[in-house]
Write a protein that holds these residues in place. Sequence first.
Motif, PDB file in Angstrom:
ATOM      1  N   GLY A 223       0.986  -1.117  -0.087  1.00  0.00           N
ATOM      2  CA  GLY A 223      -0.125  -0.077  -0.044  1.00  0.00           C
ATOM      3  C   GLY A 223       0.960   1.088  -0.068  1.00  0.00           C
ATOM      4  N   TYR A 224       0.197   2.430  -0.002  1.00  0.00           N
ATOM      5  CA  TYR A 224       0.905   3.865   0.216  1.00  0.00           C
ATOM      6  C   TYR A 224       0.122   4.602   1.111  1.00  0.00           C
ATOM      7  CZ  TYR A 224       4.337   6.932  -2.091  1.00  0.00           C
ATOM      8  OH  TYR A 224       5.132   7.921  -2.017  1.00  0.00           O
ATOM      9  N   ASP A 225       0.739   5.136   2.213  1.00  0.00           N
ATOM     10  CA  ASP A 225       0.118   6.019   3.101  1.00  0.00           C
ATOM     11  C   ASP A 225       0.457   5.766   4.843  1.00  0.00           C
ATOM     12  OD1 ASP A 225      -1.148   7.755   1.402  1.00  0.00           O
ATOM     13  OD2 ASP A 225      -2.985   6.951   1.454  1.00  0.00           O
ATOM     14  N   ASN A 226       0.650   4.307   4.657  1.00  0.00           N
ATOM     15  CA  ASN A 226       0.792   3.850   6.190  1.00  0.00           C
ATOM     16  C   ASN A 226      -0.258   4.174   7.213  1.00  0.00           C
ATOM     17  OD1 ASN A 226       2.095   1.995   8.008  1.00  0.00           O
ATOM     18  ND2 ASN A 226       3.469   3.453   8.770  1.00  0.00           N
ATOM     19  N   VAL A 227      -1.682   4.043   6.850  1.00  0.00           N
ATOM     20  CA  VAL A 227      -2.502   4.654   7.756  1.00  0.00           C
ATOM     21  C   VAL A 227      -2.629   3.390   9.074  1.00  0.00           C
ATOM     22  CG1 VAL A 227      -4.075   5.309   5.978  1.00  0.00           C
ATOM     23  CG2 VAL A 227      -4.190   2.978   6.531  1.00  0.00           C
ATOM     24  N   PHE A 228      -3.213   3.956   9.928  1.00  0.00           N
ATOM     25  CA  PHE A 228      -3.298   2.977  11.278  1.00  0.00           C
ATOM     26  C   PHE A 228      -3.806   1.593  10.934  1.00  0.00           C
ATOM     27  CE2 PHE A 228      -5.876   1.332  14.830  1.00  0.00           C
ATOM     28  CZ  PHE A 228      -4.824   1.131  15.871  1.00  0.00           C
ATOM     29  N   ALA A 229      -4.726   1.280  10.020  1.00  0.00           N
ATOM     30  CA  ALA A 229      -5.201  -0.064   9.763  1.00  0.00           C
ATOM     31  C   ALA A 229      -4.188  -1.021   9.290  1.00  0.00           C
ATOM     32  CB  ALA A 229      -6.438   0.068   8.925  1.00  0.00           C
ATOM     33  N   ALA A 230      -3.241  -0.288   8.625  1.00  0.00           N
ATOM     34  CA  ALA A 230      -2.030  -1.224   7.825  1.00  0.00           C
ATOM     35  C   ALA A 230      -1.248  -1.645   9.085  1.00  0.00           C
ATOM     36  CB  ALA A 230      -1.219  -0.324   7.194  1.00  0.00           C
ATOM     37  N   SER A 231      -1.252  -1.206  10.406  1.00  0.00           N
ATOM     38  CA  SER A 231      -0.237  -1.685  11.230  1.00  0.00           C
ATOM     39  C   SER A 231      -1.042  -2.628  12.160  1.00  0.00           C
ATOM     40  CB  SER A 231       0.346  -0.583  12.206  1.00  0.00           C
ATOM     41  OG  SER A 231      -1.092   0.049  13.050  1.00  0.00           O
ATOM     42  N   LEU A 232      -2.233  -2.721  12.164  1.00  0.00           N
ATOM     43  CA  LEU A 232      -3.032  -3.999  12.785  1.00  0.00           C
ATOM     44  C   LEU A 232      -2.486  -5.402  12.615  1.00  0.00           C
ATOM     45  CD1 LEU A 232      -6.725  -2.708  12.416  1.00  0.00           C
ATOM     46  CD2 LEU A 232      -5.052  -2.187  14.459  1.00  0.00           C
ATOM     47  N   PRO A 233      -2.186  -6.126  13.619  1.00  0.00           N
ATOM     48  CA  PRO A 233      -1.658  -7.461  13.295  1.00  0.00           C
ATOM     49  C   PRO A 233      -2.463  -8.418  12.429  1.00  0.00           C
ATOM     50  CG  PRO A 233      -1.855  -6.806  15.638  1.00  0.00           C
ATOM     51  CD  PRO A 233      -2.494  -5.792  15.009  1.00  0.00           C
ATOM     52  N   GLN A 234      -3.754  -8.229  12.273  1.00  0.00           N
ATOM     53  CA  GLN A 234      -4.557  -8.916  11.543  1.00  0.00           C
ATOM     54  C   GLN A 234      -4.531  -8.497  10.026  1.00  0.00           C
ATOM     55  OE1 GLN A 234      -5.404  -6.908  13.920  1.00  0.00           O
ATOM     56  NE2 GLN A 234      -7.649  -6.660  13.919  1.00  0.00           N
ATOM     57  N   VAL A 235      -3.814  -7.355   9.675  1.00  0.00           N
ATOM     58  CA  VAL A 235      -3.689  -6.909   8.358  1.00  0.00           C
ATOM     59  C   VAL A 235      -2.190  -6.781   8.060  1.00  0.00           C
ATOM     60  CG1 VAL A 235      -4.142  -4.733   6.944  1.00  0.00           C
ATOM     61  CG2 VAL A 235      -5.746  -5.210   8.767  1.00  0.00           C
ATOM     62  N   ALA A 236      -1.430  -6.108   9.000  1.00  0.00           N
ATOM     63  CA  ALA A 236       0.137  -6.069   8.619  1.00  0.00           C
ATOM     64  C   ALA A 236       0.453  -5.840   7.264  1.00  0.00           C
ATOM     65  CB  ALA A 236       0.642  -7.572   9.090  1.00  0.00           C
ATOM     66  N   LEU A 237       0.115  -4.914   6.684  1.00  0.00           N
ATOM     67  CA  LEU A 237       0.138  -4.450   5.341  1.00  0.00           C
ATOM     68  C   LEU A 237       1.425  -3.743   5.120  1.00  0.00           C
ATOM     69  CD1 LEU A 237      -0.853  -3.922   2.269  1.00  0.00           C
ATOM     70  CD2 LEU A 237      -1.774  -1.664   3.406  1.00  0.00           C
ATOM     71  N   THR A 238       2.070  -3.931   4.320  1.00  0.00           N
ATOM     72  CA  THR A 238       3.176  -3.553   3.871  1.00  0.00           C
ATOM     73  C   THR A 238       3.211  -2.216   3.069  1.00  0.00           C
ATOM     74  OG1 THR A 238       4.906  -5.559   3.617  1.00  0.00           O
ATOM     75  CG2 THR A 238       5.662  -3.304   2.485  1.00  0.00           C
ATOM     76  N   SER A 239       3.951  -1.133   3.495  1.00  0.00           N
ATOM     77  CA  SER A 239       3.213   0.244   3.048  1.00  0.00           C
ATOM     78  C   SER A 239       4.269   1.092   3.150  1.00  0.00           C
ATOM     79  CB  SER A 239       2.065   0.813   3.888  1.00  0.00           C
ATOM     80  OG  SER A 239       1.423   2.008   3.433  1.00  0.00           O
ATOM     81  N   VAL A 240       4.298   2.501   2.055  1.00  0.00           N
ATOM     82  CA  VAL A 240       5.234   3.540   2.414  1.00  0.00           C
ATOM     83  C   VAL A 240       4.531   4.403   3.247  1.00  0.00           C
ATOM     84  CG1 VAL A 240       5.712   5.399   0.873  1.00  0.00           C
ATOM     85  CG2 VAL A 240       5.888   3.055  -0.034  1.00  0.00           C
ATOM     86  N   ASP A 241       5.188   4.605   4.086  1.00  0.00           N
ATOM     87  CA  ASP A 241       4.959   5.891   5.202  1.00  0.00           C
ATOM     88  C   ASP A 241       5.485   7.348   4.637  1.00  0.00           C
ATOM     89  OD1 ASP A 241       4.596   6.041   8.670  1.00  0.00           O
ATOM     90  OD2 ASP A 241       5.410   7.612   7.650  1.00  0.00           O
TER      91      ASP A 241
END
Length: 346
Positions: A279-297
């Motif tokens: 993803g891109y933005d590193n929103v809070f939901a990306a850091s949730l353990p059940q999501v754990a989305l690699t993202s650009v901050d």
Amino acid sequence: MSEQIKRATISDVALHAGVSRAAVSKVLRGAYGVSGTMKARVEASMVALGYRPSALARGMRGSSFTLGVFVVDLQNTFMSVLIEGIRAEAEVSGYQVFIGEASRGLSQQRQMIEAMLDRKMDGLLLIAPFGTAGDLEEIGRATPTVVLGRHGPGQSYDTVASDDMAGSALIVDHLAALGHRRIAHLKHVGRENNEDGMPQVVRAQGYIDAMVRNGLEPEVDVIEGRWHQAGGQHASELMLQRPHPPTAVHAGTDMAALGVLAGLYEAGISVPGDFSVVGYDNVFAASLPQVALTSVDQSGVEMGSMAARLLVERIQGRREPVSTVVAPSLVVRRTTGPAPAGPTRN
């Protein structure tokens, strides 16, 4: 009947502090050239007298101490991160923030901005606005303006943006290092034209350049759609229908990436075993353990704070345009992994 207590005025503060009314006004406005000693003396007198500036009176003097923040889409949770930074910085400078949304296109955006100007807001902060650079120049000539998310430079307004070229390169380089070759990119195409400098244009170009640099030019695959959850889910369906589906995607934003993850889950595709998502933005939901989305901050709070600070400077008289680019970083989590040995199953 008890005698009504007289409310302290700016003249009372000036007399108590032993300074001029103009000096008190400068402290209230946070103007340049006010010494720390002067500021402390005036603020101490304001506290002692219980002085509270009147918003109406400030408006009559030519300043309402309000900032108008225009947002295209509040459903993108990254907007709340930017607004958090804007509000925090605005409060330090004594300004209130009013937010307007116009998701239906350029005409609604113009109406919203005109409404803000009619209400005598001191300046405008436009987050990823519609329109051409010429449209933005016209707004900037009418009132102090900072544009957040669009790449500059402007002549009559300031810009604050993430280095989207570098952000896309971080994504492609990461996926290529994991062995992925068929890497797709989701490019936002909405109701209005994509203008030069818009993040969707710059991120797409950054993706293409990085693919070419990694020797993957034949695999360039740009999928046009919308940067929201439904758009990401639809894009996942399109990718999986292909004879040789991609094994990874640069989703453009976290909201679209979440939609891709939902679509892959429903199709029974393993992430990251069969398919990697960034993803891109590193929103809070990306850091949730059940999501754990690699993202650009892209340091959203910092970007918002910087934009508000530049706007206050413009309100206080600066005219030289400033164009600021924030360096992004890649946060690697569990949605990216080595490219699958075999083809992604349909």
